[in-house]
Design a protein around this motif. Structure first.
Motif, PDB file in Angstrom:
ATOM      1  N   ILE A  69      27.015 -17.169 -21.013  1.00 42.42           N
ATOM      2  CA  ILE A  69      26.078 -15.988 -21.087  1.00 42.42           C
ATOM      3  C   ILE A  69      25.382 -15.585 -21.297  1.00 42.42           C
ATOM      4  CG2 ILE A  69      27.032 -13.712 -20.556  1.00 42.42           C
ATOM      5  CD1 ILE A  69      29.953 -15.511 -21.803  1.00 42.42           C
TER       6      ILE A  69
ATOM      7  N   ASP B 162      26.745  -3.058 -15.156  1.00 43.77           N
ATOM      8  CA  ASP B 162      28.300  -4.182 -14.515  1.00 43.77           C
ATOM      9  C   ASP B 162      27.466  -3.929 -13.287  1.00 43.77           C
ATOM     10  OD1 ASP B 162      28.981  -1.873 -13.873  1.00 43.77           O
ATOM     11  OD2 ASP B 162      31.138  -2.197 -13.583  1.00 43.77           O
TER      12      ASP B 162
ATOM     13  N   PRO C 208      32.461  -9.520 -14.630  1.00 46.99           N
ATOM     14  CA  PRO C 208      32.586  -8.787 -16.106  1.00 46.99           C
ATOM     15  C   PRO C 208      31.391  -7.988 -16.152  1.00 46.99           C
ATOM     16  CG  PRO C 208      31.811 -11.695 -15.038  1.00 46.99           C
ATOM     17  CD  PRO C 208      32.068 -10.124 -13.980  1.00 46.99           C
TER      18      PRO C 208
ATOM     19  N   ARG D 251      22.939 -12.729 -22.259  1.00 46.92           N
ATOM     20  CA  ARG D 251      23.540 -10.939 -22.608  1.00 46.92           C
ATOM     21  C   ARG D 251      21.876 -10.442 -22.763  1.00 46.92           C
ATOM     22  NH1 ARG D 251      26.714 -13.905 -25.499  1.00 46.92           N
ATOM     23  NH2 ARG D 251      28.192 -13.389 -25.944  1.00 46.92           N
TER      24      ARG D 251
ATOM     25  N   SER E 291      35.670  -5.852 -19.036  1.00 45.49           N
ATOM     26  CA  SER E 291      35.706  -7.211 -17.846  1.00 45.49           C
ATOM     27  C   SER E 291      36.373  -5.244 -17.096  1.00 45.49           C
ATOM     28  CB  SER E 291      37.000  -7.217 -17.688  1.00 45.49           C
ATOM     29  OG  SER E 291      38.242  -7.672 -16.082  1.00 45.49           O
TER      30      SER E 291
ATOM     31  N   VAL F 138      25.588 -14.880 -15.442  1.00 47.91           N
ATOM     32  CA  VAL F 138      26.843 -15.402 -16.435  1.00 47.91           C
ATOM     33  C   VAL F 138      26.647 -16.137 -15.213  1.00 47.91           C
ATOM     34  CG1 VAL F 138      29.455 -15.486 -16.037  1.00 47.91           C
ATOM     35  CG2 VAL F 138      28.285 -13.463 -16.836  1.00 47.91           C
TER      36      VAL F 138
ATOM     37  N   GLU G 180      34.607 -12.262 -24.797  1.00 50.11           N
ATOM     38  CA  GLU G 180      33.583 -12.611 -25.827  1.00 50.11           C
ATOM     39  C   GLU G 180      32.726 -11.381 -26.262  1.00 50.11           C
ATOM     40  OE1 GLU G 180      32.139 -15.542 -25.747  1.00 50.11           O
ATOM     41  OE2 GLU G 180      34.614 -15.574 -25.300  1.00 50.11           O
TER      42      GLU G 180
ATOM     43  N   ILE H 273      28.406  -6.899 -18.687  1.00 49.82           N
ATOM     44  CA  ILE H 273      27.873  -7.345 -20.260  1.00 49.82           C
ATOM     45  C   ILE H 273      26.860  -5.742 -20.789  1.00 49.82           C
ATOM     46  CG2 ILE H 273      26.046  -8.922 -21.121  1.00 49.82           C
ATOM     47  CD1 ILE H 273      25.960 -10.677 -18.791  1.00 49.82           C
TER      48      ILE H 273
ATOM     49  N   ILE I 138      31.288  -8.202 -23.938  1.00 51.96           N
ATOM     50  CA  ILE I 138      31.796  -8.974 -22.798  1.00 51.96           C
ATOM     51  C   ILE I 138      32.589  -8.065 -22.368  1.00 51.96           C
ATOM     52  CG2 ILE I 138      31.934 -10.985 -20.565  1.00 51.96           C
ATOM     53  CD1 ILE I 138      29.005 -10.850 -22.728  1.00 51.96           C
TER      54      ILE I 138
END
Length: 732
Positions: free
Chosen positions: A139, A102, A96, A141, A86, A157, A81, A98, A84
């Motif tokens: 999501i 995190d 996630p 942001r 990981s 999230v 996304e 952002i 986003i």
């Protein structure tokens, strides 16, 4: 007639000179343009916002798109996304990220309530949401502290499912799905059903999933071994939810219970005897012993209730309560080494109201009580209790051309470590947050947004009180509660700090543009975020073998678990293979700056051909000396071309990850790589009543070796190699 390309049409709309005035004809035009656009209400907001009428950047994944992206972990599900990334803890416990943030700065919720696991404190701790049975994932942001508190200073999230219905389902409806994949021998199946029974609605869903260690292109790990799979990356998980709600004339009330059981390997923990690389050894019977793994269980109760127009001036009151009992053990050789527990209560009460003819809003109370504990070999944070109480108020207008959105939240946070003997054992903070946003409908198909947020975050218990080995990050962590004093070479004393930890304060600005023209759309978001007193782990240059407490009695009290083992050679070093100790990192606070962009778009060239593309970028560094923050994702560019022919659809795409050379201390640069993927979907018309789809998917078709810069296991757990999967999905 002259024909224009979709891109030319979008550009012409953006560059149109007259400022749009909302006439009746234009309103009808705008409504017509959005007829084919599915409008999804964001459950994370009490004001029934959508992606199109939120000043804060929001995206929603649902339906077929969610099923195609669904992975075991929430981090991997959302990893492509825009904005986003990981943590990529070998795909077993990924969370996630952002916009480069995190951990305790990203709130993970289930139906608006905290997941109540311990994933915010360590990258090897799994998030306990389950995406295979979710209805949608939302999501938010940027700071979302107004509703969710200081733990959402980086974003939220929210995973939404149907465990507690708010209205009849029309008889009964359900879903089912499953898939198999080659890279990790995945076996995955999930199903759920909701049914009306008189004035009640009952819901059940469940899933089961297992996989082996996943295959990769050949790589060399930190120990110099050549490997073609990530050892100890297996997964064995299952869970279920039962919910029931009672519907009455002006509202609903419901309750649900869910259970999650999960075992997963913990790669990167080098808990082996001398041999450097034998992650699996034979026992006395000649059978292989598994490496360290986590055994996780969670019991969760949720209570939801809503009442329409209970009082004069109040349109709706909604109550949400959650109780969670969580435990996971890290096991090696069938013996629990470390146990983590969390017992948590959470209550949110929200009331919607109309302040004036133009202004609508919601106000409420949010309470949160958490008791976490850890004991065993790697209990690097002592038992702690956290209490949060917050009051919030959101307001917005609903005009046709210019809309305003604003809000404020005041919160009290008390964090205590009752068994702590070194340093201050209790802290209290009073975070304050506020935001102001505006949406301007410049053209019938073009809206512009701006949102400013002032958000504050209290330090977490881990950031305050950590003091011990953390093998998931291969460091020895020290919280803000402590200071280091070098008395002589190779003798470092841990002593109480004289400086009180400060609240993090974020000043965030988002600027956005959204273009919606028939089957085409384009989103552009620019952001800048100045965070004062940002808390991060700084490498001290010291070694864990040289540490000792300020007071000898404190050393004796805790030495067996956290310090004596570091000062001795022998069993501990043989067990953990840390002959040279661990690097000592100290939580510290500095002002930092983060900025970047997210762009995504869709061009529907004709009924058959479609192009989807995105790009994102984040830059982050300290303000005073421009030192790069650790594990910041690199720039990405991705695109998919899709061809649809009624009963079937095929797509091919790629994602390019740029080289990351802006590294923090003790980080290495990460080379660029690109992943090529393809998918074929078949929608058999004979089973159209079930909305059945069969799919075949190929990922990383070129078998490219890729390292994830945001991962603590970058060199131990690269991305999966070439993978083929087959599966089906359906509804009834």
């Amino acid at each position: 007639m002259l024909k224009y390309s979709p891109i030319a049409l979008l550009i012409s709309q953006i560059l149109a000179l007259p400022v749009y005035a909302q006439s009746q004809q234009a309103q009808e035009t705008a409504e017509h343009q959005h007829e084919d656009t599915e409008v999804i209400v964001i459950k994370a907001s009490p004001l029934a916002r959508t992606e199109l009428n939120s000043a804060q950047p929001v995206s929603v994944i649902s339906g077929e798109e969610l099923r195609e992206k669904q992975a075991h972990t929430l981090g991997e599900t959302l990893a492509t996304e825009p904005g986003i990334n990981s943590t990529h803890f070998a795909r077993v416990a990924s969370s996630p990220i952002i916009r480069g943030l995190d951990g305790p700065r990203v709130k993970i919720t289930q139906n608006g309530l905290d997941t109540a696991d311990v994933s915010r404190g360590s990258p090897d701790h799994a998030v306990t949401t389950e995406t295979s049975v979710a209805q949608q994932i939302e999501i938010l942001r940027g700071p979302a502290t107004l509703l969710y508190g200081s733990g959402a200073i980086g974003g939220v999230v929210n995973v939404v499912d149907e465990r507690i219905a708010q209205q009849p389902v029309g008889g009964q409806r359900g879903f089912f799905g499953g898939n198999l994949s080659s890279a990790d021998d995945l076996r995955d199946f999930s199903a759920g059903i909701s049914a009306d029974v008189g004035s009640t609605v009952w819901h059940f869903d469940g899933f089961t999933r297992s996989s082996d260690d996943y295959a990769t292109p050949t790589y060399v790990n930190d120990e110099g071994e050549r490997l073609d799979e990530v050892e100890n990356s297996f997964i064995d998980a299952q869970g279920g939810t039962l919910g029931a709600s009672y519907l009455f004339e002006k509202g609903y009330a419901g309750i649900s219970y869910s259970r999650l059981d999960q075992e997963y390997g913990i790669p990167g923990h080098h808990h082996e005897e001398e041999g450097h690389g034998e992650h699996e050894e034979e026992d006395a019977h000649g059978e292989e012993e598994t490496g360290p793994y986590a055994d996780l269980t969670q019991d969760r109760w949720q209570l939801h209730a809503g009442f329409q127009q209970p009082f004069d001036g109040i349109d709706k009151i909604e109550l949400r309560y959650g109780y969670t009992d969580y435990q996971h053990q890290e096991i090696e050789g069938d013996v629990p080494g470390t146990t983590f527990t969390n017992e948590q209560h959470e209550l949110r009460i929200t009331a919607n109201h109309q302040l004036t003819e133009q202004w609508f809003g919601a106000f409420g109370y949010h309470g949160f009580q958490q008791e976490q504990a850890a004991f065993g070999d790697e209990a690097f944070t002592p038992a702690s209790e956290t209490d949060r109480h917050g009051l919030f108020w959101l307001l917005e207008t609903r005009e046709q051309v210019l809309n305003y959105q604003l809000g404020v939240r005041y919160e009290t946070v008390d964090i205590t470590a009752p068994t702590l003997e070194l340093g201050q054992h209790s802290y209290d903070f009073d975070p304050l947050s506020a935001s102001f946003g505006v949406i301007y409908q410049w053209q019938p198909s073009v809206s512009l947004t701006a949102n400013y947020s002032f958000a504050q975050r209290a330090p977490s218990a881990n950031e305050l009180f950590a003091n011990g080995e953390h093998l998931a990050t291969r460091t020895y962590e020290l919280g803000l509660n402590y200071a280091l004093h070098e008395e002589e070479e190779h003798h470092i004393v841990i002593e109480p700090t004289e400086r009180r930890p400060e609240i993090e304060t974020s000043h965030s600005l988002d600027l956005g543009a959204h273009v919606e023209e028939g089957g085409h759309h384009l989103n552009i978001n620019l952001f800048v975020n100045r965070v004062n007193n940002f808390i991060y782990e700084d490498f001290t240059g010291f070694n864990s073998l040289d540490l000792s407490f300020e007071h000898e009695d404190a050393h004796d009290e805790h030495g067996d678990e956290t310090h004596d083992d570091h000062a001795q050679e022998g069993e501990h070093e043989d067990e953990h293979d840390h002959e040279e100790g661990l690097a000592v990192v100290q939580y510290t606070q500095q002002d930092v700056l983060l900025f970047g962009y997210e762009i995504d778009g869709r061009w529907q060239f004709n009924p058959q051909w479609r192009l989807d593309a995105f790009s994102d970028y984040t830059r982050a560094y300290t303000v005073d000396n421009t030192r790069n923050l650790p594990r910041i994702p690199s720039q990405r560019i991705g695109a998919d071309v899709t061809y649809n022919q009624g009963e079937w659809e095929s797509s091919v795409g790629f994602i390019w990850y740029a080289e990351q050379t802006r590294t923090a201390m003790n980080e290495s640069a990460t080379p660029s790589y690109a992943l090529v993927n393809a998918q074929f979907n078949w929608f058999p018309q004979a089973f159209s009543r079930y909305n059945l789809s069969l799919f075949v998917k190929g990922e990383n078709l070129t078998d490219k070796l890729g390292y994830v810069h945001t991962s603590y296991l970058k060199n131990e757990a690269p991305v999966a190699g070439r993978n083929f999967s087959i599966g089906l999905r359906g509804e009834f």
